[in-house]
Every structure is written in structure tokens, then in C-alpha cells.
Write a protein that holds these residues in place. Sequence first.
Motif, PDB file in Angstrom:
ATOM      1  N   GLU A  47      42.192  51.518  31.816  1.00 24.92           N
ATOM      2  CA  GLU A  47      42.506  50.445  32.754  1.00 24.92           C
ATOM      3  C   GLU A  47      41.327  49.504  32.939  1.00 24.92           C
ATOM      4  O   GLU A  47      41.490  48.279  32.962  1.00 24.92           O
ATOM      5  N   SER A  48      40.116  50.053  33.043  1.00 21.75           N
ATOM      6  CA  SER A  48      38.916  49.221  33.227  1.00 21.75           C
ATOM      7  C   SER A  48      38.710  48.270  32.057  1.00 21.75           C
ATOM      8  O   SER A  48      38.371  47.096  32.247  1.00 21.75           O
ATOM      9  N   ILE A  49      38.924  48.777  30.852  1.00 17.69           N
ATOM     10  CA  ILE A  49      38.738  47.937  29.665  1.00 17.69           C
ATOM     11  C   ILE A  49      39.783  46.834  29.624  1.00 17.69           C
ATOM     12  O   ILE A  49      39.471  45.663  29.338  1.00 17.69           O
ATOM     13  N   LEU A  50      41.024  47.174  29.905  1.00 19.00           N
ATOM     14  CA  LEU A  50      42.085  46.161  29.886  1.00 19.00           C
ATOM     15  C   LEU A  50      41.883  45.102  30.969  1.00 19.00           C
ATOM     16  O   LEU A  50      42.141  43.913  30.749  1.00 19.00           O
ATOM     17  N   LYS A  51      41.398  45.505  32.137  1.00 20.74           N
ATOM     18  CA  LYS A  51      41.148  44.540  33.204  1.00 20.74           C
ATOM     19  C   LYS A  51      40.005  43.598  32.828  1.00 20.74           C
ATOM     20  O   LYS A  51      40.055  42.399  33.122  1.00 20.74           O
ATOM     21  N   GLU A  52      38.983  44.124  32.154  1.00 21.76           N
ATOM     22  CA  GLU A  52      37.880  43.255  31.722  1.00 21.76           C
ATOM     23  C   GLU A  52      38.317  42.367  30.562  1.00 21.76           C
ATOM     24  O   GLU A  52      37.914  41.206  30.470  1.00 21.76           O
TER      25      GLU A  52
END
Length: 419
Positions: free
Chosen positions: A159-164
Motif C-alpha cells: 500500500e505504501s508503495i502504491l500511494k507513493e
Amino acid sequence: MSLDVNISEPEEFSCQELHTSIEQAALIKGIKDFKYHVDTLSGKGDNYIANLFRVTIKDTEDETNSVNVIVKTLINTARQETFNELHKREVSVYKKVLPMFKRIQEVITNDDKVIFPDCLLSSTEDEQEILILEDMQDKGFVMSDKVAKFESLTFNEVESILKELAKFHALSLICEIKEPEEFKKLQKKFKDLMFDNRFLNKSNLRKYFVDSYEMSLKVIEDMELKKLLEQIGTRLIDLLRLFTSPKKFNVLCHGDCWVNNVLFKKTESGDQLCFLDFQALRNASPATDVLHFLFLCTNSNFRSQHLENLLDAYYESFQAFSNLFNVDASLIYPQEDFYRDIRESLPFGFLIAFIELRIVTCTAEDIDFMRGSSFSMNTLVSPSGNELFKIRIKDVVRESSNNGALKKLIDEINRFSYY
């Protein structure tokens, strides 16, 4: 100037042009008399395109005055001919794209900004190709070791990677609104390179992609399904080019988004991220980046459980980041359009998995063999005996059969034949 060069530095790092480049980097940092130490950077999936080094430059008078830099070079003749265009593209990203992205972000707080390494020095001259970047490790950023250990990413990490990634994509939308003329020039400059016929013929990567596809095909035991996949393989490059060509809504995509091209920094408020390696940056649908990451860095079971929530998280981040610049993303790229693009691009996820899981599932022994051999993308070790490779390939075929991606690929092939 005095040079106290580490005598054990890698053989490929010994040419005078690189020493001169280190000297220039030292001067940029205000260090006139210096010595430096070179360490080869290596990790699973690294160093296929460039030689990568961490260099510590120290003032000879005051060793506390030092700087660490990352040096990327193309100095092996075989690699030079194959990957020169990719190096030029990455240099162009650091010279043209990232400065615009950084300039646009000056109006928001540091905590909200998309983070990029600074480029100290670059050259695209033949046999002097080099890129010198700040070492983000000095700021607390490190690479995940989960791929090397064959460990799965957690939901929070994905999720963190997709949000960034959503914020990275939103920067294109914001630039297009704030600096439309300059951004249009960038879009024209960054047409897809990886599947361009001229580049494929020059680099021999066409054979690599085809060989990778055939290697994955060998894992499939169902003969009827295998025939279907063989038919798709006959138009592999045409299909890859189709999905990476510009669509109705486009952004500057990373082009090679997977966990090894992301650095992580632990903070009290959560992970900060920094994207690396922009050789494949292209103007395309954001769905291609999202699916590239998901199909390489998660398995079918994970996607079946979490895909909807992850896509929601991506779009919410895309919209929230745009709002910081008084841009209403929902008016320009509505959420339903994003979901439509994801659905229509699902076959691209399958294709990327079929040609790249070969690398993602390599063992440490495979990597060591490749580094010790005379480099060629077409001599990469086959992971056909690797159980993880077999599982991931069979899973993605089953998933793509169930979600209609394989049928869509056959429909596209029939459309090619019709025209």
C-alpha cells in the motif's frame, strides 16, 4: 589535489574518466584535496544495466569532511552498446523531469514531497557514460531485502508503495496544469523506449523478451492452455507495445516499478519512500505502472484478496496529493476511469509477469553466476528448476484465464490479423 585510491577497487572502475568524474564530484561538494574509497554495490536483481558503486570521498586534511555518492557507469563494451540508450534516458530524467518535479513541489511541505536523489554529475559521451547521485543511505533510506530472501511484502508495504507511486503520477497531472508547454515537450520526449522496434533491434532485447516468455511457457503442463499461450507469444512485442502506448489519460510512468527500485526510510509517522532507476520512464497510462508493480511483487492470492482496497488507496493518494496544488484530480481523471484503465490493462500485468518473473525468482547462486560470466541478457540462467518460479507462473496464468486477460490478448491478436 592528491588521490589516495583504494587499491582493491573493482577492475571495471579503473578507467581514468571515472577518476576524473570523482574529482569533479568532490569539487562540487567543495573538497579540493581528497582520497576516495570504492565499494561495489550488488544485490539480487541489480547491475544488469549498469555497474553500480558507492564511493566515499574524504578531505585529506579533515576526514570528517566527507561525502558519499552513488556512481552508475556503462564501461563494459557489450553493455555499452546494448544499454547506451537507457543510460541517456535516465540522464535526461535527472536533467529534465526531476528538476521540474522538484520545482513544482516547492509550494508544499517537505513531509508531503515526493523524494528523489540529487544528481551531481552526468555524461552521455561514448565510453564515458556516467551518472553520479547523492547516496540516499546517508539520509536513512535503504533497499528492502525481502526479494533477496524470497519473502512476501506485507499489505502495508504494498500500500505504501502504491500511494507513493500515485503521488509520482500526480506530479505529471500537476505539471501539465501549471507548466503546460514545458510538460508537453517532456511527454513527446519520453515515448516508450523498451518496446520500440529500433531500440529492440539495436539492443537485442527482443530476443531476451521472447526467450523469457518461452521459458515461462515451459512451466505450463495443460496442452490446450499452452497452445493459447503460444499464440499470444507470436505477437508478444506487438502486445507489449499496444499496452504501453499512450491512452486517453497518460502520465510520466516509472516504467520499471518493482520493490528493488524503491528505497525505504523508517519514521515515526510511517515509511518514507524514494524511487530509483528511471531508464524506462515513459509517457503512458498510470495503470501500466500499477500493474507492473503488483504482478511482479505480489502473488495471485494476494491480489485476489486486496486488489480493490489497494486501488482505492492509490486513487485516494493521487487525489489528495493533487489537492495540495489546488488541482481536482477527479475532474480530470475520475476514479471510474482509473478502474477502467486497470481492467483494460490487466493483460499487460500478465505479459510483464511472464517475461520478468524469470528475474524476480532467481536464486542468489543464479545471480552470482551471471555476475561472473561474460554478460549477455540472453545468457541469464533459467530458473526452470525453481519451485517459486513455477508456482508464480502457474498462478498468474490461472488468474489471467479467470479474469479474461488471456481472452483479451487473443482478441487483440485477431484484431492485428484483421488489419
